[in-house]
Motif scaffolding. Structure first.
Motif, PDB file in Angstrom:
ATOM      1  N   GLU A 216       0.850  -1.204   0.000  1.00 52.30           N
ATOM      2  CA  GLU A 216       0.000   0.000   0.000  1.00 52.30           C
ATOM      3  C   GLU A 216       0.885   1.253   0.000  1.00 52.30           C
ATOM      4  O   GLU A 216       1.990   1.241   0.535  1.00 52.30           O
ATOM      5  CB  GLU A 216      -0.887   0.028   1.249  1.00 52.30           C
TER       6      GLU A 216
ATOM      7  N   ASP B 256      -0.379   7.347   0.929  1.00 51.54           N
ATOM      8  CA  ASP B 256      -1.620   8.125   0.896  1.00 51.54           C
ATOM      9  C   ASP B 256      -2.870   7.236   0.814  1.00 51.54           C
ATOM     10  O   ASP B 256      -3.981   7.727   0.625  1.00 51.54           O
ATOM     11  CB  ASP B 256      -1.599   9.155  -0.241  1.00 51.54           C
ATOM     12  N   SER B 257      -2.677   5.928   0.970  1.00 49.41           N
ATOM     13  CA  SER B 257      -3.861   5.056   0.968  1.00 49.41           C
ATOM     14  C   SER B 257      -3.807   4.049   2.121  1.00 49.41           C
ATOM     15  O   SER B 257      -4.402   2.974   2.047  1.00 49.41           O
ATOM     16  CB  SER B 257      -3.974   4.310  -0.358  1.00 49.41           C
TER      17      SER B 257
ATOM     18  N   PHE C 256      -3.938   4.047   6.440  1.00 51.51           N
ATOM     19  CA  PHE C 256      -4.045   4.820   7.678  1.00 51.51           C
ATOM     20  C   PHE C 256      -4.493   3.922   8.821  1.00 51.51           C
ATOM     21  O   PHE C 256      -5.198   2.929   8.596  1.00 51.51           O
ATOM     22  CB  PHE C 256      -5.071   5.952   7.508  1.00 51.51           C
TER      23      PHE C 256
ATOM     24  N   TYR D 238      -6.925   2.963  11.676  1.00 54.75           N
ATOM     25  CA  TYR D 238      -8.363   3.142  11.771  1.00 54.75           C
ATOM     26  C   TYR D 238      -8.635   4.221  12.813  1.00 54.75           C
ATOM     27  O   TYR D 238      -8.068   4.185  13.894  1.00 54.75           O
ATOM     28  CB  TYR D 238      -8.967   1.817  12.210  1.00 54.75           C
TER      29      TYR D 238
ATOM     30  N   ALA E  59      -7.201   1.490   7.358  1.00 55.85           N
ATOM     31  CA  ALA E  59      -8.191   1.911   6.370  1.00 55.85           C
ATOM     32  C   ALA E  59      -7.475   2.579   5.206  1.00 55.85           C
ATOM     33  O   ALA E  59      -6.342   3.063   5.351  1.00 55.85           O
ATOM     34  CB  ALA E  59      -9.187   2.880   7.001  1.00 55.85           C
ATOM     35  N   ASN E  60      -8.148   2.613   4.052  1.00 55.79           N
ATOM     36  CA  ASN E  60      -7.543   3.237   2.880  1.00 55.79           C
ATOM     37  C   ASN E  60      -7.748   4.739   2.833  1.00 55.79           C
ATOM     38  O   ASN E  60      -7.228   5.419   1.956  1.00 55.79           O
ATOM     39  CB  ASN E  60      -8.093   2.604   1.594  1.00 55.79           C
ATOM     40  N   GLU E  61      -8.543   5.237   3.777  1.00 59.06           N
ATOM     41  CA  GLU E  61      -8.752   6.684   3.843  1.00 59.06           C
ATOM     42  C   GLU E  61      -8.544   7.155   5.271  1.00 59.06           C
ATOM     43  O   GLU E  61      -8.783   6.398   6.203  1.00 59.06           O
ATOM     44  CB  GLU E  61     -10.184   7.028   3.412  1.00 59.06           C
ATOM     45  N   PRO E  62      -8.127   8.433   5.441  1.00 57.24           N
ATOM     46  CA  PRO E  62      -7.969   8.936   6.811  1.00 57.24           C
ATOM     47  C   PRO E  62      -9.336   9.131   7.468  1.00 57.24           C
ATOM     48  O   PRO E  62     -10.366   9.197   6.791  1.00 57.24           O
ATOM     49  CB  PRO E  62      -7.248  10.271   6.613  1.00 57.24           C
ATOM     50  N   GLN E  63      -9.337   9.198   8.785  1.00 51.66           N
ATOM     51  CA  GLN E  63     -10.550   9.490   9.560  1.00 51.66           C
ATOM     52  C   GLN E  63     -11.702   8.523   9.288  1.00 51.66           C
ATOM     53  O   GLN E  63     -12.865   8.914   9.269  1.00 51.66           O
ATOM     54  CB  GLN E  63     -11.012  10.924   9.309  1.00 51.66           C
ATOM     55  N   MET E  64     -11.349   7.253   9.057  1.00 54.16           N
ATOM     56  CA  MET E  64     -12.387   6.248   8.856  1.00 54.16           C
ATOM     57  C   MET E  64     -12.780   5.641  10.199  1.00 54.16           C
ATOM     58  O   MET E  64     -11.919   5.244  10.964  1.00 54.16           O
ATOM     59  CB  MET E  64     -11.863   5.117   7.971  1.00 54.16           C
TER      60      MET E  64
ATOM     61  N   ARG F 111     -19.649  11.391  12.907  1.00 48.75           N
ATOM     62  CA  ARG F 111     -19.160  11.045  11.561  1.00 48.75           C
ATOM     63  C   ARG F 111     -20.315  10.627  10.652  1.00 48.75           C
ATOM     64  O   ARG F 111     -20.341  10.954   9.472  1.00 48.75           O
ATOM     65  CB  ARG F 111     -18.133   9.914  11.636  1.00 48.75           C
TER      66      ARG F 111
END
Ligand SMILES: [Fe+2]
Length: 285
Positions: free
Chosen positions: A131, A134-135, A137, A139, A248-253, A274
């Motif tokens: 990974e 930027d993809s 993060f 959880y 997770a693949n995105e921040p703040q998930m 959220r």
């Protein structure tokens, strides 16, 4: 915090803090090769024995905070479809018990959390999974970022495919007997479900199935989306504990409200906030 993680991991065998070294690159290459071949990489005794004992004590001390739920699932976690023949794998339902010790049981003094939050550990896992920065993060969920799955004697986890691509786990306590992790590498693929072979495994044909026991301190990276897998019933009088590190693949998930309630029996303000953000308003239902 950082020092605790570094002291807990066997850095001589697993030099994850020296990302420029030859031995780091060799380790990374080996893990990637295992993932490519079988979808499963196990780093035996990744955590040294003293730290493994400390983790066992830590988890035993908060085991009473586990939330248990029960349901019946098929290997795909889908609803029953009566239009299919009774022998179809999608109609194969087994009882599943869920027991998770939530992440807020592992606070600032937790060794399990110290390992999860050590940057060289996150970087190593990210690179092993191929990974990019930027993809990938941690959880962002105070109930679910680092948790422990508890399997009590008599329980197991029936055959299934994961809905997520990968799982990162740390063996903490194997239980007295049973509790074996079994998996059939790459039983399905993007191009097909391979229902005939799935049905054969569900029917007891274990050819092609591999077994391993996750010992205290063993780290496992598993690609569970294509490999059918289960945990056999735990026997004896002690529970099986496995730490789960989530990414997770995105921040703040963070988890959705309904799912969080199912898994942990409660939600926090962050879940409500959220979800409201996703919905575009802050009104209550
Ligand atoms: Fe799974």
């Amino acid at each position: 915090m950082v020092e605790r993680a570094a002291a807990a991991i066997d850095l001589e065998r697993f030099p994850i803090h020296e990302s420029q070294s030859q031995s780091y690159l060799a380790l990374l290459a080996e893990v990637r090769q295992q993932l490519k071949e079988t979808g499963c990489a196990r780093l035996k005794s990744f955590v040294n024995s003293a730290a493994a004992r400390a983790l066992q004590d830590e988890v035993s001390g908060v085991a009473g905070q586990a939330y248990r739920s029960y349901n019946k699932v098929n290997p795909y976690f889908t609803a029953d479809d009566p239009t299919l023949p009774a022998s179809h794998p999608r109609r194969h339902f087994e009882r599943r018990s869920n027991a998770f010790i939530p992440a807020d049981s592992f606070g600032a003094n937790s060794l399990l959390r110290a390992i999860y939050e050590w940057q060289p550990f996150t970087d190593f896992i990210r690179l092993a999974l191929g990974e990019s920065e930027d993809s990938f993060f941690q959880y962002d969920d105070p109930l679910a970022d680092v948790i422990v799955n508890a399997v009590d004697p008599g329980d197991g986890f029936p055959w299934h495919f994961d809905t997520n691509t990968y799982t990162v786990t740390l063996g903490i306590q194997p239980g007295e007997g049973g509790g074996t992790f079994q998996y059939h590498p790459k039983l399905r693929s993007k191009s097909g479900e391979n229902y005939d072979r799935v049905a054969a495994v569900l029917g007891g044909d274990l050819s092609g199935v591999r077994s391993l026991t996750l010992g205290p301190g063993d780290l496992q990276i598993f690609l569970g989306r294509y490999s059918l897998h289960r945990v056999t019933a735990v026997t004896g009088t002690t529970s099986r504990y496995v730490g789960i590190f989530s990414y997770a693949n995105e921040p703040q998930m963070c988890g959705r409200v309904e799912r969080t309630r199912q898994l942990y029996g409660r939600v926090l303000d962050i879940h409500l906030q959220r979800e409201a953000l996703l919905r575009g308003d802050t009104l209550h239902d």
